[in-house]
Design an enzyme around this catalytic site. Structure first.
Site, PDB file in Angstrom:
ATOM      1  N   ASN A  78      10.349   6.676   1.280  1.00  0.00           N
ATOM      2  CA  ASN A  78      10.849   5.309   1.297  1.00  0.00           C
ATOM      3  C   ASN A  78      12.375   5.282   1.229  1.00  0.00           C
ATOM      4  OD1 ASN A  78       8.351   3.491   0.856  1.00  0.00           O
ATOM      5  ND2 ASN A  78       8.091   5.072  -0.688  1.00  0.00           N
ATOM      6  N   HIS A 131      10.052  -3.377   3.755  1.00  0.00           N
ATOM      7  CA  HIS A 131       9.665  -2.089   3.194  1.00  0.00           C
ATOM      8  C   HIS A 131       9.906  -1.033   4.265  1.00  0.00           C
ATOM      9  CE1 HIS A 131       6.766   0.261   0.482  1.00  0.00           C
ATOM     10  NE2 HIS A 131       6.939   1.063   1.527  1.00  0.00           N
ATOM     11  N   CYS A 156       3.171   8.334   3.012  1.00  0.00           N
ATOM     12  CA  CYS A 156       1.901   7.642   3.156  1.00  0.00           C
ATOM     13  C   CYS A 156       0.822   8.703   3.319  1.00  0.00           C
ATOM     14  CB  CYS A 156       1.909   6.703   4.365  1.00  0.00           C
ATOM     15  SG  CYS A 156       0.324   5.849   4.603  1.00  0.00           S
ATOM     16  N   HIS A 191      10.807   2.868   5.634  1.00  0.00           N
ATOM     17  CA  HIS A 191      10.875   4.310   5.454  1.00  0.00           C
ATOM     18  C   HIS A 191      12.037   4.831   6.296  1.00  0.00           C
ATOM     19  CE1 HIS A 191       6.846   5.138   3.417  1.00  0.00           C
ATOM     20  NE2 HIS A 191       6.929   3.820   3.518  1.00  0.00           N
ATOM     21  N   ARG A 205       4.164   3.881  -7.746  1.00  0.00           N
ATOM     22  CA  ARG A 205       2.917   3.790  -6.984  1.00  0.00           C
ATOM     23  C   ARG A 205       3.052   4.433  -5.607  1.00  0.00           C
ATOM     24  NH1 ARG A 205       0.885   2.147  -2.113  1.00  0.00           N
ATOM     25  NH2 ARG A 205       2.288   0.338  -2.160  1.00  0.00           N
ATOM     26  N   ASP A 206       3.867   3.859  -4.749  1.00  0.00           N
ATOM     27  CA  ASP A 206       3.985   4.355  -3.381  1.00  0.00           C
ATOM     28  C   ASP A 206       4.647   5.725  -3.345  1.00  0.00           C
ATOM     29  OD1 ASP A 206       3.744   4.291  -0.637  1.00  0.00           O
ATOM     30  OD2 ASP A 206       5.534   3.103  -0.304  1.00  0.00           O
TER      31      ASP A 206
END
Length: 310
Positions: free
Chosen positions: A262, A220, A253, A222, A27-28
């Site tokens: 990430n 989470h 993003c 980065h 997803r991300d």
């Protein structure tokens, strides 16, 4: 050197015995691709991640296709997904319409995506922070009534490309507002990768002091400034045991151009394996998966471990 030639495990006091990795690559990671990845590739990616031992894989998003066309096939993907026993496949939903689609697809867990700053809230959801929380409230309430777990992502927790450094008190207050809705988990996001370990420890201490159980908190990170692993270790020492990571370091993003990828799941696994922290994820299988995905995306993985072992 292969993953099977790791040095002896040498643990540190104060770390959890086991860490749950929330794999966000499908997803991300894929939402930030310039092109749309074929559905068959996405399905194989999810299957490979489960085969590697992941038990929590964020599958897709029900954000409107006009906003994130890379995930416009969410409904079809979930219909064709071979859901393995013991594996959870949460999806991101932005609003009540997204929840309707998620429920129709038979999901067991959803996520909402809030912001610690006003500017990003408006750029991401076209609403103020308070308006966003008001929009999330009926979504969370209905999801919980339907028996779904609800993760609350909180973005821009350490820095915002428009507002700069974000006061920790502001972040903690935003976190409290989301958890008060009835969310079952909070993912604290360093969306543009500017945090350092001391800031991570300070924020987690503030959240704990506000009554948020760190057993419910995920991190989470980065890796814009190369601090993601150090920040993760600091969080684990504070009592966190859920870490978001992306296979091969995929991601960014779409609404924050300064956000790089990430934390790579393989880099995290190398560290945790060496510390004797269990995850249940097989590093060799995951490296193979990321090499495979990099070939399909037409570029090498930024993960240091994938580069070393792949």
């Amino acid at each position: 050197m292969s993953a099977r030639q790791l040095p002896d495990q040498i643990g540190w006091d104060g770390l959890p015995e086991r860490v749950t990795i929330c794999e966000v690559g499908p997803r991300d990671g894929l939402q930030n691709e310039s092109g749309v990845v074929d559905l068959a590739v996405k399905l194989e990616f999810l299957d490979r991640l489960a085969d590697a031992g992941h038990t929590l894989i964020e599958a897709t998003s029900f954000v409107h296709p006009a906003w994130v066309p890379q995930l416009a096939d969410a409904q079809e993907l979930l219909a064709k997904l071979d859901r393995r026993p013991g594996v959870r496949y949460p999806v991101l939903v932005p609003n009540a319409t997204g929840l309707d689609r998620a429920l129709a697809a038979g999901v067991e867990q959803i996520a909402i995506f809030g912001s610690a700053t006003e500017t990003f809230a408006r750029k991401n959801l076209n609403r103020s922070r308070s308006e966003s929380v008001a929009m999330f409230a009926p979504v969370v309430s209905r999801a919980r009534a339907e028996g779904l777990a609800v993760r609350a992502y909180l973005s821009m927790c350490f820095g915002d490309p428009w507002e700069g450094r974000v006061p920790l008190r502001q972040v903690a207050d935003a976190a409290g507002e989301l958890m008060a809705l009835g969310c079952t988990e909070l993912s604290v996001g360093d969306t543009i990768g500017v945090a350092t370990p001391g800031q991570v420890r300070a924020l987690l201490a503030m959240l704990s002091g506000d009554g948020i159980d760190l057993d419910q908190v995920a991190v989470h990170f980065h890796d814009t400034y190369g601090q993601a692993l150090a920040n993760t270790l600091a969080a684990l020492q504070c009592g966190v045991h859920i870490v978001d990571a992306s296979a091969g370091g995929l991601g960014g993003c779409p609404y924050a151009e300064s956000a790089t990828g990430n934390l790579a799941t393989e880099d995290l696994l190398w560290q945790l394996d060496g510390l004797g922290v269990q995850t249940g994820v097989d590093l060799d299988k995951l490296v193979s998966t990321s090499v495979w995905m990099a070939e399909r995306l037409g570029r090498p993985s930024p993960s240091r471990v994938v580069q070393a072992l792949g």
